[in-house]
Design an enzyme around this catalytic site. Structure first.
Site, short mmCIF file in Angstrom:
data_model
loop_
_atom_site.label_atom_id
_atom_site.label_comp_id
_atom_site.label_asym_id
_atom_site.label_seq_id
_atom_site.Cartn_x
_atom_site.Cartn_y
_atom_site.Cartn_z
N CYS A 1 3.61 -0.75 4.88
CA CYS A 1 2.45 0.02 4.16
C CYS A 1 2.93 1.10 4.12
CB CYS A 1 0.99 -0.47 5.30
SG CYS A 1 -0.58 1.63 4.72
N GLU B 1 0.72 -1.01 0.21
CA GLU B 1 -0.65 -0.33 -0.22
C GLU B 1 0.58 1.22 0.01
OE1 GLU B 1 -3.63 0.85 -0.07
OE2 GLU B 1 -2.88 2.47 0.80
N CYS C 1 -5.17 -1.70 7.11
CA CYS C 1 -5.69 -1.84 8.59
C CYS C 1 -6.43 -0.96 9.10
CB CYS C 1 -3.68 -2.03 9.47
SG CYS C 1 -3.37 0.02 9.07
N SER D 1 4.81 0.84 10.16
CA SER D 1 6.33 1.22 8.62
C SER D 1 6.35 2.29 8.47
CB SER D 1 4.72 1.26 7.32
OG SER D 1 4.08 -0.46 7.39
N ARG E 1 1.56 -4.77 11.34
CA ARG E 1 2.94 -4.39 10.54
C ARG E 1 3.56 -4.28 12.08
NH1 ARG E 1 -1.10 -4.24 8.10
NH2 ARG E 1 -1.69 -5.38 5.35
N HIS F 1 -5.93 2.18 13.33
CA HIS F 1 -5.75 3.76 13.89
C HIS F 1 -7.11 4.62 14.08
CE1 HIS F 1 -1.92 4.53 11.24
NE2 HIS F 1 -2.93 3.31 10.72
N CYS G 1 0.32 3.92 5.75
CA CYS G 1 0.06 4.16 6.76
C CYS G 1 2.17 4.95 7.00
CB CYS G 1 0.26 3.15 7.94
SG CYS G 1 -1.66 2.68 8.35
NI1 NFE Z 1 -1.35 0.19 6.35
FE1 NFE Z 1 -0.58 0.06 9.14
C1 NFE Z 1 -1.17 -1.49 10.00
C2 NFE Z 1 -0.64 0.70 11.03
S1 NFE Z 1 0.85 0.35 9.01
S2 NFE Z 1 -1.07 -0.81 7.43
O1 NFE Z 1 -0.45 -3.19 10.71
O2 NFE Z 1 -1.01 1.36 11.99
O3 NFE Z 1 2.22 0.05 8.99
#
Ligand code: NFE
Ligand code: MG
Length: 546
Positions: free
Chosen positions: A525, A14, A64, A481, A458, A68, A528
C-alpha cells in the site's frame, strides 16, 4: 548488465509503485522498489492540536481504514499517560479484528488470486467436474454444476465482448499458470462471491465505528460508541462476524490450500531473512505483554530464537530516497524534507524511506507475525501452521517464501477471527456486571512524547508524536509498506521486497507474472508507505506495463 524489466505502475495495489528487476539467464539478479508519489501529511500536522492528528492520519488510506486512527490515538495516550477502560480495549480489538477479516479476504481474492488463477482458462472447465472439485476442497454455501455453468457463461460473455473489466491487462495463457481449468473456474466464482462477503464484512466497522472507511468512534482516552453497547448492536456484530468467519474457514482457507497445492515450488521462491512484529490485540489491561499475536524479532530465519522487540532500535534512512539528508534517524527525530531528483538506480530512487531495525532490513506483516508466534510456541498458531505444512507435505523452511507469506495471511485471519468471539463474550460479561465504562478523562499536557505501536494487516505500524506547548511539534509514522517496499539504505542493504525478488525465475520477460506474485504477496500500500500526489510524476514516468 542483464535485461531490465520495468513494471510501472504495479496494479491491484493502493498507490503508485514502480518495480524494476534485472534479469539474467531467466533469473532475477537485482531489484529496485520505488514509491512514485509524495504525500506531506506529517508536515501538515505540525503546529496543530494533537487531537487533530488521528482524523488527519486516518485519511492516509482507504484500505486499512482504521489502523492509523488507532495508532495515532494510542500515541497521544502514551504521551499523556492515559490508561483506557477495559471495554475500550475490547472494542478497539474487535474493530481491529474486523479490519483483518475484511482486508485479508480482499487481498487474497481481489488483489492476489489472479497472479495464480487464469480467468480465461476457466472457460475450458467442465462445470460438473468443477462442482465435484469444489465439494471436495471446500464447504462453500454455493456450488453445483448449474452454478458453475452460470459463472462460466458470465466470464465467457466478458471475454467475448472484449471487455474484461477487472480481469483486463493480465497475462492469461502464461505458462507459469498451473491450475486445472476446473480449479480456475472454482477460484473465479469465489472471487465474485468474495466481493459480496467483503461488502458485508465492512459493516462490522459501522456498528461500533459509525462508518467505513474512516471510523469515528475513537478518541484519546477510549471509545465513544457507548450508545451502541446494547444487546441488539452486539448481536448484530456477532451475526456479521460469524458469517465472515464461516467464509474464512470454509472457503478462504480451503482455496489457499488448493491453490498452494499447484504451486509448491513457490515455497522456495520469494523469501527474506529478517522479520519484525510489534505484536497486537492486548488481551488484558497489561498491554503488549498480553498480546494475542506477540511481538518479536527474527534474524536470519532463526525462528526458534525470537528476540525481544525494542522500538528504540528503529531508524529511517533517506540516503536513497528523495529527501534531504543522509543520516538515519529515530522516528522521534525524524525529518520529512522532500528533495526530488531524477530516478537514479545508483542513487536516490524512491519517495519511500528505508526503515531499519537494529540496522537491518526486516520484513513485517502476516509472515513475520506468524513466524514470531510459531517460534514462541503459541499453541493455536503452531497447530494451524503444522497442519498446513502437513497438508501440503512441505517442510517448515517453505514458510520463508512467497507461498509462505500468502498462507500465513490466511492462517492469521482465522486465528484472529476466532479470538473475536472471546472478546465479544468478554464485552457482554462486563456489560452484564454493570461495567459500561468507555472513557478515561484527561487533560492536554504542555509537553509530552509518545508512540502507538500496532500490528496491522500489512505489518508493524508505529506513530510517534512530540507535543510542545500543547501542540504537535513533530509527528512521524513508519508504516508496514514502508518497511516492506522501502529502497536501499545508506549501507546499500536492499529493502525486503528487493531482497525477496532476487532469484525469481522469469519465463517470459515481456510478461513478468512471477515478479507480480512476490510483490503482491506483500500486499503493498503505497498510499500508506509515503506519507498530495506529485502532479508531474505521471508525466515524468510513462506507464510501461510490460
Ligand atoms: Ni494503506 Fe496500511 C495496513 C498501514 S500499509 S494499507 O495494513 O499502516 O502498509
Ligand atoms: Mg495495539
Amino acid at each position: 548488465m542483464g535485461q531490465i524489466i520495468t513494471i510501472d505502475p504495479v496494479t491491484r495495489i493502493e498507490g503508485h509503485l514502480r518495480i524494476e528487476v534485472e534479469v539474467e539467464n531467466g533469473i532475477v539478479k537485482d531489484a529496485w522498489s520505488s514509491g512514485q508519489m509524495f504525500r506531506g501529511i506529517e508536515i501538515i500536522l505540525q503546529g496543530r492540536d494533537p487531537r487533530d492528528a488521528p482524523l488527519f492520519v486516518q485519511r492516509s488510506c482507504g484500505v486499512c481504514t482504521y489502523v492509523h486512527y488507532l495508532s495515532s490515538v494510542e500515541a497521544i495516550e502514551d504521551a499523556v499517560g492515559i490508561k483506557i477502560p477495559d471495554n475500550a480495549r475490547i472494542i478497539r480489538n474487535l474493530l481491529h479484528g474486523a479490519q483483518f477479516q475484511h482486508d485479508h479476504i480482499v487481498h487474497f481474492y481481489h488483489l492476489h488470486a489472479l497472479d495464480w488463477v487464469d480467468v480465461v482458462n476457466a472457460l475450458k472447465a467442465d462445470p460438473k467436474a468443477t462442482a465435484t472439485l469444489a465439494d471436495n476442497v471446500s464447504n462453500a454455501p454455493w456450488g453445483g454444476a448449474s452454478y458453475f455453468k452460470r459463472v462460466q457463461e458470465r466470464v465467457k460473455s466478458f471475454v467475448d465482448s472484449g471487455q474484461l473489466g477487472p480481469f483486463a491487462n493480465a497475462y492469461w495463457g502464461h505458462p507459469a499458470y498451473k491450475l486445472s481449468p476446473e480449479a480456475d473456474l472454482m477460484a473465479v466464482s469465489h472471487y465474485i462471491e468474495a466481493l459480496r462477503v467483503q461488502a458485508r464484512a465492512a459493516k462490522l466497522h459501522a456498528i461500533f465505528g459509525a462508518k467505513n472507511p474512516h471510523l469515528q468512534s475513537l478518541v484519546a482516552g477510549g471509545v465513544t460508541c457507548a450508545a451502541d453497547l446494547k444487546p441488539d448492536r452486539v448481536a448484530e456484530f456477532k451475526y456479521l462476524w460469524k458469517e465472515t468467519q464461516e467464509f474464512i474457514k470454509n472457503v478462504y482457507i480451503p482455496d489457499v490450500l488448493a491453490v498452494a497445492g499447484f504451486y509448491k515450488d513457490w515455497g522456495a521462491i520469494g523469501g527474506t531473512a529478517n522479520y519484525l512484529a510489534y505484536g497486537d490485540f492486548p488481551q488484558t489491561g497489561e498491554g503488549s505483554s498480553s498480546d494475542l499475536m506477540p511481538g518479536g524479532v527474527i534474524y536470519q530465519r532463526k525462528f526458534t530464537d525470537v528476540q525481544k522487540m525494542d522500538d528504540k532500535k528503529i531508524t529511517e534512512h533517506v540516503a536513497r530516497s528523495w529527501y534531504e539528508g543522509k543520516k538515519d534517524l529515530h522516528p522521534y527525530k525524524g525529518v520529512t524534507e522532500p528533495d526530488y531528483s531524477d530516478y537514479d538506480r545508483g542513487g536516490r530512487y524512491s519517495w519511500i524511506k528505508a526503515p531499519r531495525y537494529d540496522g537491518k532490513a526486516t520484513e513485517v506483516g502476516p509472515l513475520a507475525r506468524v513466524l514470531v508466534a510459531y517460534g514462541k510456541g503459541d499453541p493455536g498458531v503452531k497447530k494451524l501452521v503444522d497442519d498446513t505444512l502437513a497438508h501440503l507435505s512441505v517442510p517448515a523452511t517453505a514458510l520463508f517464501s512467497t507461498l509462505g507469506r500468502t498462507a500465513a495471511r490466511a492462517l492469521e485471519t482465522v486465528f484472529i477471527g476466532n479470538a473475536m468471539e472471546n472478546w465479544l463474550n468478554e464485552l457482554v460479561g462486563n456489560l452484564t456486571k454493570g461495567d459500561d465504562s468507555t472513557y478515561t478523562p484527561w487533560e492536554m499536557p504542555d509537553k509530552g512524547m509518545g508512540r502507538g505501536l500496532n500490528d496491522v494487516p500489512r505489518g508493524a505500524l508505529g506513530h510517534w508524536i512530540e507535543i510542545d506547548k500543547g501542540k504537535i511539534k513533530n509527528y512521524q509514522y513508519v508504516v508496514p509498506s514502508t518497511w516492506n517496499l522501502g529502497p536501499r539504505d545508506a549501507k546499500g542493504q536492499l529493502g525486503p521486497v528487493e531482497e525477496a525478488l532476487i532469484g525469481t525465475p522469469i519465463a517470459d520477460p515481456k510478461r513478468p507474472v512471477e515478479v507480480l506474485r512476490t510483490v503482491h504477496s506483500f500486499d503493498p500500500c503505497i498510499a500508506c508507505a509515503i506519507h498530495v500526489i506529485d502532479p508531474n510524476s505521471n508525466e515524468v514516468y510513462k506507464v510501461k506495463a510490460l
